[in-house]
Design a protein around this motif. Sequence first.
Motif, mmCIF file in Angstrom:
data_model
loop_
_atom_site.group_PDB
_atom_site.id
_atom_site.type_symbol
_atom_site.label_atom_id
_atom_site.label_comp_id
_atom_site.label_asym_id
_atom_site.label_seq_id
_atom_site.Cartn_x
_atom_site.Cartn_y
_atom_site.Cartn_z
ATOM 1 N N LEU A 1 -1.372 -72.544 77.685
ATOM 2 C CA LEU A 1 -0.464 -73.684 77.500
ATOM 3 C C LEU A 1 0.634 -73.704 78.556
ATOM 4 O O LEU A 1 1.128 -74.776 78.913
ATOM 5 C CB LEU A 1 0.166 -73.618 76.097
ATOM 6 N N TYR B 1 6.890 -78.634 75.819
ATOM 7 C CA TYR B 1 6.372 -77.305 75.470
ATOM 8 C C TYR B 1 7.014 -76.810 74.166
ATOM 9 O O TYR B 1 6.336 -76.349 73.243
ATOM 10 C CB TYR B 1 6.652 -76.333 76.607
ATOM 11 N N ARG C 1 -2.346 -71.645 67.498
ATOM 12 C CA ARG C 1 -3.226 -72.451 68.355
ATOM 13 C C ARG C 1 -4.387 -73.087 67.584
ATOM 14 O O ARG C 1 -5.019 -74.027 68.067
ATOM 15 C CB ARG C 1 -3.744 -71.612 69.521
ATOM 16 N N TYR D 1 -4.062 -76.812 67.180
ATOM 17 C CA TYR D 1 -4.169 -77.693 68.341
ATOM 18 C C TYR D 1 -5.480 -78.480 68.272
ATOM 19 O O TYR D 1 -6.403 -78.270 69.053
ATOM 20 C CB TYR D 1 -4.091 -76.887 69.644
ATOM 21 N N LEU E 1 -6.096 -80.032 75.789
ATOM 22 C CA LEU E 1 -5.277 -79.004 75.130
ATOM 23 C C LEU E 1 -6.063 -78.345 73.990
ATOM 24 O O LEU E 1 -5.982 -77.118 73.801
ATOM 25 C CB LEU E 1 -3.994 -79.629 74.580
ATOM 26 N N SER F 1 -8.950 -69.917 74.149
ATOM 27 C CA SER F 1 -7.822 -69.094 74.617
ATOM 28 C C SER F 1 -8.129 -67.602 74.495
ATOM 29 O O SER F 1 -8.820 -67.151 73.574
ATOM 30 C CB SER F 1 -6.579 -69.426 73.797
#
Length: 406
Positions: A175, A185, A195, A198, A216, A223
Motif C-alpha cells: 500500500l 493513506y 487488509r 480491502y 488495491l 500481500s
Amino acid sequence: MGKAYIVESVIGVIALNDEGSILVYARSPESVDDTVEYLLNIERGESTPQHSEVLGKLKELGVANVVVESLATAKIASAHGLTPEVVPGGAVFVKARDSIQELAVKVGFVDSPEKFFDKLHEIMLEYTRRKLRREAQKRDLLAVQAIRAIDDIDKTINLYVARLREWYSIHFPELDELVKEHPEYAKLVYELGDRSNYTVENLVKLGYGREKAEKLADAARSSIGADLSDFDMNYIKVLAGIILDLYRLRDTLDEYIDAVMKEVAPNIAALVGPKLGARLLSLAGGLEKLAKLPASTIQVLGAEKALFRALRTGGKPPKHGVIFQHPHIHKSPRWQRGKIARALAAKLSIAAKVDYFSGRLVGDKLVKEFEERVEEIKKLYPKPPPRKEEEKKPKPPHKFKKKGGR
C-alpha cells in the motif's frame, strides 16, 4: 532671555536653563492610570496638557528658543510659536535624568528619593501591563500565531505519517507504493484496517474508481505482509485517526486565517492570498513592522540565512524569500523570477502601508497593476540573458608529490 531645555519625564514636563535650574514645571497626573496614559502620549509624540502649560509659561517669560530631544516634541513646540532645536542626549538632559529623584523631591512630586522609586516602580508596572495588553489586542498577531500553528501541525503530520507508513507496512507493505497521498493513506488505514477488508465494494464506498479499487484489492490479496491481531491493528488505527484529526484541524485553521486576514490585512490578502500574507506577517513580526519595512527587505523575508551568507562570502544575494511561493514567481522561468519578485515586493509594501495606516481597499487595483507588470516582464525577457564569459584564470603550476619509497 536665553533658551530653555524641555525635559519630558515621569514626574512631568520640566523647562531648564543652561545651568540646569528649573524655569517652569508642570506635574504629571496624580493617579497611576492617568500618569501611564500621559507617558504613552509622550511615546506616541502627542501633545499633553503638561506641554501646553510649560510652553505657554515660557512664552510669557519671553523665551523664544527651546531645545528638545525628539522631532515629535519639536513639532509640539513649533505649534506653540516657539523655535525648537533638536539635540538628542544633550548634557543638560543627561544631567537632569541622572538626578531625576532629586528633582522629584525638589518640585514636590514626592517627599523623598525612596518614595520616588516606590512610585516609579508602581507606574512602570502598570505601564508595562498596558503596553502588553495593547500588543495582545492586535488582531494581526492572531493570524501570525495561526500560521505558526499550521507549520507546527505540518511537521507533526509528517512525523506521524512516516511512522504510520512504516508501522502499517508490516501488515500491508504494498500500500505504501500504491497510495502516495498521506490523507488518503491514513483514511484507508483508519476505515479498513486489516487488509482482508480491502474489497472492491468497500473501496468503491470510500470513493475510489472501479479500476483503482480492483488494483488495491488485488494487492491486498497477494500481500506478503504479516497477519496482525485486532488488538495490534486497533492501535495502528488510533494513530491513523489522530493524523486525520490533525488534517481537519489544519483545514479549520486555514479557514480562520482567511477570515482574520480579510479583516486585518485585506489588501495583502488580495495580493498574495491569506496564507502567504499571514506568513509575511509572521516573518516581519506583525502588520505594523511589515508596513514599516522597505520593499527590498520584504522581497527577501524568509531568506535571511542566504542573504547574510552572500554578504559574508561575497556571493550572489537571494532574489526572493518566502514570496517565492506566489504562483507568478515559482511558475515563471528562472531569469524572470527576480524581476517579478521585485515588482511583487513593491506592491506588498504599498498594500501593508495602506492596511496599517488607512484601511482603504486598494487590493484589486494593486493586483491589476502587478499582473500588468508581470506580462510586461514576460514580453521584455522571453529568453534567458547570455551568460557572461568568465575570464580564464591561469592555472597554478602543478606540484609533483614526492613518491615515498624504501
